[in-house]
Every structure is written in C-alpha cells, then in structure tokens.
Design a protein around this motif. Sequence first.
Motif, short mmCIF file in Angstrom:
data_model
loop_
_atom_site.label_atom_id
_atom_site.label_comp_id
_atom_site.label_asym_id
_atom_site.label_seq_id
_atom_site.Cartn_x
_atom_site.Cartn_y
_atom_site.Cartn_z
N GLN A 4 33.95 -36.74 42.77
CA GLN A 4 33.88 -38.20 42.74
C GLN A 4 34.21 -38.75 41.35
OE1 GLN A 4 33.83 -40.05 45.47
NE2 GLN A 4 33.80 -38.08 46.54
N ARG A 5 33.76 -38.07 40.31
CA ARG A 5 34.04 -38.54 38.94
C ARG A 5 35.53 -38.47 38.62
NH1 ARG A 5 29.15 -35.91 38.31
NH2 ARG A 5 30.12 -33.99 37.54
N GLY A 27 37.37 -41.12 40.65
CA GLY A 27 37.13 -42.44 40.08
C GLY A 27 37.88 -42.65 38.78
N THR A 47 35.33 -48.84 38.78
CA THR A 47 34.02 -48.28 39.10
C THR A 47 33.61 -47.17 38.13
OG1 THR A 47 34.52 -48.76 41.40
CG2 THR A 47 32.63 -47.33 40.99
N TYR A 48 34.57 -46.34 37.73
CA TYR A 48 34.24 -45.23 36.83
C TYR A 48 33.57 -45.75 35.56
CZ TYR A 48 34.60 -41.15 33.85
OH TYR A 48 34.29 -40.11 33.02
N SER A 49 34.19 -46.70 34.89
CA SER A 49 33.63 -47.22 33.65
C SER A 49 32.35 -48.01 33.88
CB SER A 49 34.65 -48.10 32.92
OG SER A 49 35.65 -47.30 32.35
N GLN A 50 32.26 -48.69 35.01
CA GLN A 50 31.03 -49.43 35.32
C GLN A 50 29.85 -48.47 35.46
OE1 GLN A 50 32.12 -51.54 38.87
NE2 GLN A 50 33.40 -53.00 37.77
N GLN A 51 30.10 -47.29 36.02
CA GLN A 51 29.03 -46.32 36.25
C GLN A 51 28.79 -45.40 35.07
OE1 GLN A 51 30.32 -44.32 39.83
NE2 GLN A 51 29.54 -45.95 41.15
N ARG A 52 29.86 -45.05 34.34
CA ARG A 52 29.76 -44.01 33.32
C ARG A 52 30.13 -44.45 31.92
NH1 ARG A 52 28.92 -39.04 34.81
NH2 ARG A 52 30.26 -38.11 33.23
#
Length: 138
Positions: free
Chosen positions: A59-60, A63, A74-79
């Motif tokens: 998933q990473r 993303g 989404t990737y930057s929003q989460q990580r």
Amino acid sequence: MSIPIRMGPGGDVVGPSFWSEVGGRETFERLVRRFYEGVRDDELLRPMYPEEDLEGAIQRLTGFLEQYWGGPGTYSQQRGHPRLRLRHAAFPITPEARDRWLAHMRVAVDEAGLSPLHESMLWDYLERAAHAMVNTAG
C-alpha cells in the motif's frame, strides 16, 4: 505532493495526469502487487519486508507511486514527505539489491500493458530512483 507532468505558463497542470492516463490506482496497485510477487521469493530482498507488514509495504509503494505520477496525495497526508533515502537507510541497499529490485520491477512494468511512452517514462524514473537508493557497496 504530486508532480505534474505538464504545466501551463501560470504553473497550472495542463491535461490529464500520467496517473489518470494509465488507469489510476488500479494500474499502480496491479504493478506493485506483481512486483512484490517477485520479491516474495527473492532471498536477498525478502528479509527487508516483514511478513506481517507486506500488505502495508504494498500500500505504501502504491500510494507513493500514484502520488508521484499525479494521483491523490494520500501518501503524504498519511506519512509526510516521502524522504525515500532516509526511510530506507536502515536497509543495506547494495548494487546487487538494486539490480534485483529493478529485475522484479521490470517484470511488473512489462506486464502492466502501458503504452510505449508511458512505459518509457515510468521505467526511466524507476531506474533513476533505484540507483539513488544504493547506500552501501555490499
């Protein structure tokens, strides 16, 4: 942080993104899952991916790639910021590991069914990124 492929004079994205042109998340997830099929049986790379977090790794990477190519952020929003070299610093990435990573990714890209232009653009990025990740001679 998505990277627009084409920008107008005012910096606005012009036309569809690479991400949308190749089929969006479905294409990137299929690509990444195919890549990890090869990693699962690779004695050098497999130890870098704990079994209990293999789906998380899928998933990473999905993303990250979809965001890089103009999909949702989404990737930057989460990580946060990708910081690829920093996130991979704990793993000994040798030229051999890089070459195996690229070999598995080459299979995935070949099977993705992309147009020659999209395949070339994606492969160019993947090769450059893989070479930049090497952090030890072995």
